[in-house]
Design a protein around this motif. Structure first.
Motif, PDB file in Angstrom:
ATOM      1  N   ALA A  39       0.838  -1.192   0.000  1.00 22.77           N
ATOM      2  CA  ALA A  39       0.000   0.000   0.000  1.00 22.77           C
ATOM      3  C   ALA A  39       0.871   1.238   0.000  1.00 22.77           C
ATOM      4  O   ALA A  39       1.868   1.309   0.727  1.00 22.77           O
ATOM      5  CB  ALA A  39      -0.913  -0.001   1.224  1.00 22.77           C
ATOM      6  N   THR A  40       0.489   2.203  -0.837  1.00 20.97           N
ATOM      7  CA  THR A  40       1.216   3.471  -0.909  1.00 20.97           C
ATOM      8  C   THR A  40       0.240   4.617  -0.757  1.00 20.97           C
ATOM      9  O   THR A  40      -0.977   4.460  -0.980  1.00 20.97           O
ATOM     10  CB  THR A  40       1.971   3.593  -2.249  1.00 20.97           C
ATOM     11  N   LEU A  41       0.770   5.794  -0.394  1.00 20.70           N
ATOM     12  CA  LEU A  41      -0.101   6.937  -0.117  1.00 20.70           C
ATOM     13  C   LEU A  41       0.500   8.216  -0.700  1.00 20.70           C
ATOM     14  O   LEU A  41       1.692   8.486  -0.545  1.00 20.70           O
ATOM     15  CB  LEU A  41      -0.276   7.110   1.399  1.00 20.70           C
ATOM     16  N   THR A  42      -0.365   8.981  -1.406  1.00 19.56           N
ATOM     17  CA  THR A  42      -0.017  10.334  -1.817  1.00 19.56           C
ATOM     18  C   THR A  42      -0.985  11.284  -1.118  1.00 19.56           C
ATOM     19  O   THR A  42      -1.799  10.856  -0.300  1.00 19.56           O
ATOM     20  CB  THR A  42      -0.128  10.508  -3.342  1.00 19.56           C
ATOM     21  N   LYS A  43      -0.936  12.553  -1.479  1.00 16.86           N
ATOM     22  CA  LYS A  43      -1.799  13.528  -0.814  1.00 16.86           C
ATOM     23  C   LYS A  43      -3.273  13.390  -1.202  1.00 16.86           C
ATOM     24  O   LYS A  43      -4.148  13.894  -0.500  1.00 16.86           O
ATOM     25  CB  LYS A  43      -1.312  14.948  -1.101  1.00 16.86           C
ATOM     26  N   SER A  99      -4.503   6.604  -2.537  1.00 20.50           N
ATOM     27  CA  SER A  99      -3.688   5.473  -2.107  1.00 20.50           C
ATOM     28  C   SER A  99      -3.845   4.367  -3.132  1.00 20.50           C
ATOM     29  O   SER A  99      -4.910   4.223  -3.758  1.00 20.50           O
ATOM     30  CB  SER A  99      -4.141   4.982  -0.732  1.00 20.50           C
ATOM     31  N   PHE A 100      -2.779   3.610  -3.304  1.00 18.92           N
ATOM     32  CA  PHE A 100      -2.829   2.452  -4.177  1.00 18.92           C
ATOM     33  C   PHE A 100      -2.534   1.201  -3.372  1.00 18.92           C
ATOM     34  O   PHE A 100      -1.677   1.197  -2.477  1.00 18.92           O
ATOM     35  CB  PHE A 100      -1.794   2.572  -5.306  1.00 18.92           C
ATOM     36  N   LEU A 101      -3.262   0.146  -3.702  1.00 23.18           N
ATOM     37  CA  LEU A 101      -2.951  -1.172  -3.154  1.00 23.18           C
ATOM     38  C   LEU A 101      -2.435  -2.008  -4.323  1.00 23.18           C
ATOM     39  O   LEU A 101      -3.201  -2.375  -5.216  1.00 23.18           O
ATOM     40  CB  LEU A 101      -4.180  -1.806  -2.525  1.00 23.18           C
ATOM     41  N   HIS A 102      -1.137  -2.231  -4.329  1.00 27.20           N
ATOM     42  CA  HIS A 102      -0.506  -2.988  -5.399  1.00 27.20           C
ATOM     43  C   HIS A 102      -0.513  -4.470  -5.030  1.00 27.20           C
ATOM     44  O   HIS A 102      -0.129  -4.840  -3.913  1.00 27.20           O
ATOM     45  CB  HIS A 102       0.939  -2.508  -5.607  1.00 27.20           C
ATOM     46  N   ILE A 103      -0.928  -5.290  -6.000  1.00 24.78           N
ATOM     47  CA  ILE A 103      -0.945  -6.734  -5.776  1.00 24.78           C
ATOM     48  C   ILE A 103       0.027  -7.358  -6.779  1.00 24.78           C
ATOM     49  O   ILE A 103      -0.198  -7.267  -7.995  1.00 24.78           O
ATOM     50  CB  ILE A 103      -2.358  -7.306  -5.948  1.00 24.78           C
ATOM     51  N   THR A 104       1.071  -7.952  -6.260  1.00 23.01           N
ATOM     52  CA  THR A 104       2.128  -8.517  -7.096  1.00 23.01           C
ATOM     53  C   THR A 104       1.936 -10.022  -7.216  1.00 23.01           C
ATOM     54  O   THR A 104       1.801 -10.713  -6.212  1.00 23.01           O
ATOM     55  CB  THR A 104       3.503  -8.223  -6.487  1.00 23.01           C
ATOM     56  N   ALA A 105       1.920 -10.480  -8.461  1.00 26.49           N
ATOM     57  CA  ALA A 105       1.767 -11.917  -8.749  1.00 26.49           C
ATOM     58  C   ALA A 105       0.658 -12.538  -7.920  1.00 26.49           C
ATOM     59  O   ALA A 105       0.907 -13.445  -7.109  1.00 26.49           O
ATOM     60  CB  ALA A 105       3.088 -12.641  -8.538  1.00 26.49           C
ATOM     61  N   PRO A 106      -0.573 -12.062  -8.080  1.00 26.48           N
ATOM     62  CA  PRO A 106      -1.671 -12.546  -7.228  1.00 26.48           C
ATOM     63  C   PRO A 106      -1.965 -14.019  -7.421  1.00 26.48           C
ATOM     64  O   PRO A 106      -1.742 -14.589  -8.496  1.00 26.48           O
ATOM     65  CB  PRO A 106      -2.853 -11.682  -7.658  1.00 26.48           C
ATOM     66  N   LYS A 107      -2.528 -14.600  -6.346  1.00 26.75           N
ATOM     67  CA  LYS A 107      -2.975 -15.984  -6.360  1.00 26.75           C
ATOM     68  C   LYS A 107      -4.490 -16.014  -6.169  1.00 26.75           C
ATOM     69  O   LYS A 107      -5.071 -15.032  -5.672  1.00 26.75           O
ATOM     70  CB  LYS A 107      -2.290 -16.768  -5.245  1.00 26.75           C
ATOM     71  N   PRO A 108      -5.141 -17.113  -6.517  1.00 28.34           N
ATOM     72  CA  PRO A 108      -6.599 -17.181  -6.336  1.00 28.34           C
ATOM     73  C   PRO A 108      -7.051 -16.859  -4.911  1.00 28.34           C
ATOM     74  O   PRO A 108      -8.125 -16.272  -4.731  1.00 28.34           O
ATOM     75  CB  PRO A 108      -6.919 -18.633  -6.711  1.00 28.34           C
ATOM     76  N   GLU A 109      -6.232 -17.182  -3.920  1.00 27.48           N
ATOM     77  CA  GLU A 109      -6.622 -16.892  -2.534  1.00 27.48           C
ATOM     78  C   GLU A 109      -6.605 -15.400  -2.204  1.00 27.48           C
ATOM     79  O   GLU A 109      -7.054 -15.001  -1.112  1.00 27.48           O
ATOM     80  CB  GLU A 109      -5.735 -17.659  -1.542  1.00 27.48           C
ATOM     81  N   ASP A 110      -6.105 -14.582  -3.103  1.00 29.18           N
ATOM     82  CA  ASP A 110      -6.176 -13.128  -2.919  1.00 29.18           C
ATOM     83  C   ASP A 110      -7.540 -12.577  -3.340  1.00 29.18           C
ATOM     84  O   ASP A 110      -7.805 -11.383  -3.153  1.00 29.18           O
ATOM     85  CB  ASP A 110      -5.078 -12.429  -3.722  1.00 29.18           C
ATOM     86  N   SER A 111      -8.375 -13.414  -3.901  1.00 29.21           N
ATOM     87  CA  SER A 111      -9.719 -12.982  -4.307  1.00 29.21           C
ATOM     88  C   SER A 111     -10.511 -12.549  -3.077  1.00 29.21           C
ATOM     89  O   SER A 111     -10.613 -13.296  -2.097  1.00 29.21           O
ATOM     90  CB  SER A 111     -10.454 -14.116  -5.019  1.00 29.21           C
TER      91      SER A 111
END
Lengths: 113, 110
Positions: free
Chosen positions: B64-68, B71-83
Motif C-alpha cells: 500500500a502506498t499513499l499520496t496527498k 492510495s494504491f494497493l498494489h498486488i504482485t503476482a496474485p494468487k486465487p486466494e487473494d480474491s
C-alpha cells in the motif's frame, strides 16, 4: 489477537419483533461500533460507543438502539424489525479513537420476513 | 460527492498478473487511511494504516502506498486466494469516525 464475537451468524425474524444482536470483544478496547452493510451502499455506521454506558448516533440510527452496560459488550437492538432492516450487521472495536484500525466480527446476516 | 472513491469497482486478473487498486479521497487533514480485506460473508480484516504522503506498507503480495490525494494497493503476482473485496477507509482531521469506500471486488483466476 483481538477477537470480536457476534452471537449469531444468521437470524430470521418476523416483522414487528424486537431483535437483539450481541457483540463481545476480548481485548479491553474502549471503542465499539455497529455497522450495516448492503450491496451498492457499502458500510454505514449505525451507532458507536467510546465508553461504558456511552453511545453516539451514527449515520443511520433510526429504528435502532444500543446498550453498553459492560466494556466488552455492545448490543444492537431493533425495536420493531422491518423488512428494510434485512442486512448484514457488523460489529467492530478499536483500541483508540484516532488513527487506529478496526477489528471486525464475522457479521450477522439478518433476514426480516 | 463521495469523500472516498475506490476504483475499479471490480477487477478480474489471471494468477500472476500484477495490478493496482485505487482509493482517492477529498478529505482535508488526513489522520489515517486504512485498507481492509473482506471475504464473502465475513467481516472486514484489517490490513494496513497509512498516515502521511510517501508512506508505504507491505504484507506478502500486497503493498500500500499513499499520496496527498490517493492510495494504491498494489498486488504482485496474485494468487486465487487473494480474491476478496478490498475496502479503503479514510479518517479526516477533526473526525473520530473513518469514511469507508464501497470497495473493489477482486477475482483472481487460476
Amino acid at each position: 489477537d483481538v477477537k470480536v464475537t457476534q452471537s449469531s451468524r444468521y437470524l430470521v425474524k418476523r416483522t414487528g419483533e424486537k431483535v437483539f444482536l450481541e457483540c463481545v470483544q476480548d481485548m479491553d478496547h474502549e471503542n465499539m461500533f455497529w455497522y450495516r452493510q448492503d450491496p451498492g451502499l457499502g458500510l454505514r455506521l449505525i451507532y458507536f460507543s467510546y465508553d461504558v454506558k456511552m453511545k453516539e448516533k451514527g449515520d443511520i440510527p433510526e429504528g435502532y438502539s444500543v446498550s453498553r452496560e459492560k466494556k466488552e459488550r455492545f448490543s444492537l437492538i431493533l425495536e420493531s424489525a422491518s423488512t428494510n432492516q434485512t442486512s448484514m450487521y457488523l460489529c467492530a472495536s478499536s483500541l483508540r479513537t484516532v488513527s487506529y484500525g478496526y477489528t471486525f466480527g464475522s457479521g450477522t446476516r439478518l433476514t426480516v420476513v | 460527492e463521495d469523500q472516498v472513491t475506490q476504483s475499479p469497482e471490480a477487477l478480474r486478473l489471471q494468477e500472476g498478473e500484477s495490478s493496482s487498486l485505487n482509493c482517492s479521497y477529498t478529505v482535508s487533514g488526513l489522520r489515517g487511511l486504512f485498507w481492509y480485506r473482506q471475504d464473502p460473508g465475513k467481516g472486514p480484516e484489517f490490513l494496513f494504516t497509512l498516515y502521511s504522503a510517501g508512506e508505504e506498507k507491505e504484507k506478502e503480495r500486497l503493498k500500500a502506498t499513499l499520496t496527498k490525494k490517493e492510495s494504491f494497493l498494489h498486488i504482485t503476482a496474485p494468487k486465487p486466494e487473494d480474491s476478496a473485496t478490498y475496502l479503503c477507509a479514510v479518517q479526516e482531521g477533526g473526525s473520530y469516525i473513518p469514511t469507508f469506500g464501497r470497495g473493489t471486488s477482486l477475482i483472481v483466476h487460476p
